[in-house]
Each structure stands twice: as C-alpha cells, then as structure tokens.
Design a protein around this motif. Structure first.
Motif, PDB file in Angstrom:
ATOM      1  N   ALA A 142      55.128  37.670  20.176  1.00 57.77           N
ATOM      2  CA  ALA A 142      54.991  39.125  20.343  1.00 57.77           C
ATOM      3  C   ALA A 142      55.801  39.611  21.546  1.00 57.77           C
ATOM      4  CB  ALA A 142      53.519  39.493  20.507  1.00 57.77           C
ATOM      5  N   PHE A 143      55.765  38.859  22.649  1.00 56.13           N
ATOM      6  CA  PHE A 143      56.579  39.236  23.811  1.00 56.13           C
ATOM      7  C   PHE A 143      58.071  39.137  23.492  1.00 56.13           C
ATOM      8  CE2 PHE A 143      52.681  38.268  26.313  1.00 56.13           C
ATOM      9  CZ  PHE A 143      52.544  39.529  26.879  1.00 56.13           C
ATOM     10  N   HIS A 144      58.449  38.134  22.720  1.00 61.41           N
ATOM     11  CA  HIS A 144      59.843  38.003  22.302  1.00 61.41           C
ATOM     12  C   HIS A 144      60.239  39.221  21.462  1.00 61.41           C
ATOM     13  CE1 HIS A 144      63.133  35.093  20.589  1.00 61.41           C
ATOM     14  NE2 HIS A 144      63.649  36.212  21.047  1.00 61.41           N
ATOM     15  N   ALA A 145      59.360  39.636  20.559  1.00 58.10           N
ATOM     16  CA  ALA A 145      59.636  40.820  19.729  1.00 58.10           C
ATOM     17  C   ALA A 145      59.797  42.065  20.596  1.00 58.10           C
ATOM     18  CB  ALA A 145      58.520  41.022  18.712  1.00 58.10           C
ATOM     19  N   MET A 146      58.958  42.187  21.632  1.00 59.18           N
ATOM     20  CA  MET A 146      59.074  43.356  22.516  1.00 59.18           C
ATOM     21  C   MET A 146      60.402  43.374  23.261  1.00 59.18           C
ATOM     22  SD  MET A 146      55.398  44.244  24.137  1.00 59.18           S
ATOM     23  CE  MET A 146      54.482  42.717  24.089  1.00 59.18           C
ATOM     24  N   THR A 147      60.904  42.198  23.643  1.00 64.65           N
ATOM     25  CA  THR A 147      62.194  42.181  24.339  1.00 64.65           C
ATOM     26  C   THR A 147      63.347  42.481  23.389  1.00 64.65           C
ATOM     27  OG1 THR A 147      62.459  39.789  24.075  1.00 64.65           O
ATOM     28  CG2 THR A 147      61.414  40.553  26.098  1.00 64.65           C
ATOM     29  N   VAL A 148      63.217  42.069  22.130  1.00 63.58           N
ATOM     30  CA  VAL A 148      64.298  42.296  21.167  1.00 63.58           C
ATOM     31  C   VAL A 148      64.260  43.715  20.604  1.00 63.58           C
ATOM     32  CG1 VAL A 148      65.211  41.600  18.917  1.00 63.58           C
ATOM     33  CG2 VAL A 148      64.521  39.868  20.554  1.00 63.58           C
ATOM     34  N   PHE A 149      63.081  44.155  20.174  1.00 59.78           N
ATOM     35  CA  PHE A 149      62.971  45.453  19.508  1.00 59.78           C
ATOM     36  C   PHE A 149      62.566  46.580  20.443  1.00 59.78           C
ATOM     37  CE2 PHE A 149      62.108  42.304  16.150  1.00 59.78           C
ATOM     38  CZ  PHE A 149      63.177  42.596  15.336  1.00 59.78           C
ATOM     39  N   GLY A 150      62.151  46.255  21.643  1.00 57.81           N
ATOM     40  CA  GLY A 150      61.735  47.269  22.602  1.00 57.81           C
ATOM     41  C   GLY A 150      60.235  47.464  22.575  1.00 57.81           C
ATOM     42  N   VAL A 151      59.731  47.992  23.656  1.00 56.86           N
ATOM     43  CA  VAL A 151      58.296  48.214  23.782  1.00 56.86           C
ATOM     44  C   VAL A 151      57.852  49.351  22.874  1.00 56.86           C
ATOM     45  CG1 VAL A 151      56.460  48.737  25.439  1.00 56.86           C
ATOM     46  CG2 VAL A 151      58.400  47.365  26.139  1.00 56.86           C
ATOM     47  N   ASP A 152      58.754  50.251  22.547  1.00 58.51           N
ATOM     48  CA  ASP A 152      58.421  51.416  21.724  1.00 58.51           C
ATOM     49  C   ASP A 152      58.434  51.100  20.240  1.00 58.51           C
ATOM     50  OD1 ASP A 152      58.262  52.908  24.035  1.00 58.51           O
ATOM     51  OD2 ASP A 152      60.345  53.544  23.918  1.00 58.51           O
ATOM     52  N   LEU A 153      58.061  49.876  19.891  1.00 58.77           N
ATOM     53  CA  LEU A 153      58.096  49.453  18.491  1.00 58.77           C
ATOM     54  C   LEU A 153      57.175  50.330  17.641  1.00 58.77           C
ATOM     55  CD1 LEU A 153      59.311  47.350  16.607  1.00 58.77           C
ATOM     56  CD2 LEU A 153      57.372  45.883  17.098  1.00 58.77           C
ATOM     57  N   LEU A 154      55.970  50.614  18.122  1.00 58.77           N
ATOM     58  CA  LEU A 154      55.021  51.421  17.349  1.00 58.77           C
ATOM     59  C   LEU A 154      55.142  52.907  17.665  1.00 58.77           C
ATOM     60  CD1 LEU A 154      51.854  49.171  17.594  1.00 58.77           C
ATOM     61  CD2 LEU A 154      53.383  49.441  15.658  1.00 58.77           C
ATOM     62  N   PHE A 155      55.189  53.245  18.942  1.00 62.51           N
ATOM     63  CA  PHE A 155      55.189  54.644  19.353  1.00 62.51           C
ATOM     64  C   PHE A 155      56.522  55.016  19.994  1.00 62.51           C
ATOM     65  CE2 PHE A 155      50.685  53.265  19.708  1.00 62.51           C
ATOM     66  CZ  PHE A 155      50.198  54.003  18.653  1.00 62.51           C
ATOM     67  N   GLY A 156      57.585  54.859  19.251  1.00 63.77           N
ATOM     68  CA  GLY A 156      58.921  55.144  19.759  1.00 63.77           C
ATOM     69  C   GLY A 156      59.290  56.609  19.614  1.00 63.77           C
ATOM     70  N   LYS A 157      60.558  56.878  19.846  1.00 65.21           N
ATOM     71  CA  LYS A 157      61.073  58.255  19.792  1.00 65.21           C
ATOM     72  C   LYS A 157      60.908  58.876  18.403  1.00 65.21           C
ATOM     73  CE  LYS A 157      62.651  59.034  23.904  1.00 65.21           C
ATOM     74  NZ  LYS A 157      62.002  60.035  24.734  1.00 65.21           N
ATOM     75  N   ALA A 158      61.156  58.087  17.370  1.00 65.01           N
ATOM     76  CA  ALA A 158      61.043  58.635  16.009  1.00 65.01           C
ATOM     77  C   ALA A 158      59.605  59.058  15.734  1.00 65.01           C
ATOM     78  CB  ALA A 158      61.492  57.598  14.977  1.00 65.01           C
ATOM     79  N   TRP A 159      58.625  58.245  16.181  1.00 62.92           N
ATOM     80  CA  TRP A 159      57.222  58.587  15.995  1.00 62.92           C
ATOM     81  C   TRP A 159      56.886  59.866  16.762  1.00 62.92           C
ATOM     82  CZ3 TRP A 159      53.203  58.962  19.557  1.00 62.92           C
ATOM     83  CH2 TRP A 159      51.931  59.122  19.010  1.00 62.92           C
ATOM     84  N   GLU A 160      57.374  59.978  18.008  1.00 63.70           N
ATOM     85  CA  GLU A 160      57.128  61.174  18.810  1.00 63.70           C
ATOM     86  C   GLU A 160      57.696  62.414  18.129  1.00 63.70           C
ATOM     87  OE1 GLU A 160      58.690  60.663  22.724  1.00 63.70           O
ATOM     88  OE2 GLU A 160      57.298  59.034  23.209  1.00 63.70           O
ATOM     89  N   GLU A 161      58.909  62.304  17.617  1.00 62.27           N
ATOM     90  CA  GLU A 161      59.538  63.457  16.963  1.00 62.27           C
ATOM     91  C   GLU A 161      58.781  63.867  15.703  1.00 62.27           C
ATOM     92  OE1 GLU A 161      63.614  62.414  16.377  1.00 62.27           O
ATOM     93  OE2 GLU A 161      64.027  62.376  18.537  1.00 62.27           O
ATOM     94  N   ARG A 162      58.310  62.889  14.926  1.00 58.76           N
ATOM     95  CA  ARG A 162      57.518  63.208  13.730  1.00 58.76           C
ATOM     96  C   ARG A 162      56.231  63.917  14.102  1.00 58.76           C
ATOM     97  NH1 ARG A 162      58.618  57.930  12.189  1.00 58.76           N
ATOM     98  NH2 ARG A 162      56.450  57.345  12.609  1.00 58.76           N
ATOM     99  N   LYS A 163      55.555  63.446  15.152  1.00 57.42           N
ATOM    100  CA  LYS A 163      54.302  64.070  15.576  1.00 57.42           C
ATOM    101  C   LYS A 163      54.531  65.483  16.091  1.00 57.42           C
ATOM    102  CE  LYS A 163      50.954  61.442  14.642  1.00 57.42           C
ATOM    103  NZ  LYS A 163      50.024  61.917  13.619  1.00 57.42           N
ATOM    104  N   ILE A 164      55.577  65.675  16.863  1.00 56.05           N
ATOM    105  CA  ILE A 164      55.884  67.015  17.369  1.00 56.05           C
ATOM    106  C   ILE A 164      56.150  67.954  16.209  1.00 56.05           C
ATOM    107  CG2 ILE A 164      57.652  68.359  18.578  1.00 56.05           C
ATOM    108  CD1 ILE A 164      57.828  65.999  20.575  1.00 56.05           C
ATOM    109  N   LYS A 165      56.926  67.494  15.240  1.00 58.96           N
ATOM    110  CA  LYS A 165      57.214  68.329  14.064  1.00 58.96           C
ATOM    111  C   LYS A 165      55.921  68.630  13.300  1.00 58.96           C
ATOM    112  CE  LYS A 165      60.180  68.451   9.962  1.00 58.96           C
ATOM    113  NZ  LYS A 165      59.227  69.135   9.158  1.00 58.96           N
ATOM    114  N   GLU A 166      55.062  67.629  13.164  1.00 57.01           N
ATOM    115  CA  GLU A 166      53.789  67.817  12.466  1.00 57.01           C
ATOM    116  C   GLU A 166      52.933  68.874  13.162  1.00 57.01           C
ATOM    117  OE1 GLU A 166      49.777  65.170  12.052  1.00 57.01           O
ATOM    118  OE2 GLU A 166      51.691  64.139  11.670  1.00 57.01           O
TER     119      GLU A 166
END
Length: 108
Positions: free
Chosen positions: A75-99
C-alpha cells in the motif's frame, strides 16, 4: 520562409528529451509496482496453501500475518507510485464541487 532561431530548436529538443526521461521514469515506477503486486499475490497464495495443506489453521493470525504486513508495504508502494490522492484526488474534488453547484442551482 521564416528563419528559426537555433536556440529555440535546442530548447524544444531539450524539452522533448526531458519529457521522454520523465515518462521513462514513470514507466519504471509503474512496472516496479506491478511486479511487486504480482509477487505479493504469488508468494502469499503459496504461503497460505502451504500452511493449510500442512495441517495449519486457516483462520489464524499466523496464516495471514505475512499478507497483512506485506500488504501494508504494498500500500505504501502504491502511494509513492500513484500518489496519496488516489481516492480523494483532484478529479474527485472537481466532481464534488460540480455536484454541489448543481444542487445549489436546482434549489434556487
């Protein structure tokens, strides 16, 4: 025909090479993570099968200790490769703001 500045050509070539090197580094990181995940599955299935086939209890902490702790490392390896914002990243924030903006628009 317009004359091109040699400096512009060198800087463009540098940018392309730099982009290639970043992409190559990213590919190595992804490949490393996928190999890590592959070996995680193979080794842990083997360990669990060996424990169960040799008379060990399937539902004990010892059976799942290695997958649990190795899984944390994965899981830590995944966070370093994909970033910490895997679940709540920018795309998720933008979708919520639009919603929320759509809800506000419907209420008024």
């Amino acid at each position: 025909m317009e004359t091109q500045n040699p400096q512009d050509y060198r800087s463009e070539k540098f940018r392309r090479e730099e982009a290639y090197l970043r992409a190559e580094k990213r590919l190595k990181e992804l490949k490393g993570f996928y190999w890590h995940a592959f070996w995680y599955i193979v080794v842990n299935v083997f360990i669990i099968c060996m424990i169960v086939f040799n008379g060990g209890d399937f539902f004990s902490f010892g059976t799942f200790a290695t997958p649990l702790f190795w899984g944390m490392g994965l899981a830590f390896h995944a966070m370093t490769v994909f970033g910490v914002d895997l679940l709540f990243g920018k795309a998720w924030e933008e979708r919520k703001i639009k919603e929320y903006m759509d809800k506000e628009r419907q209420n008024f």
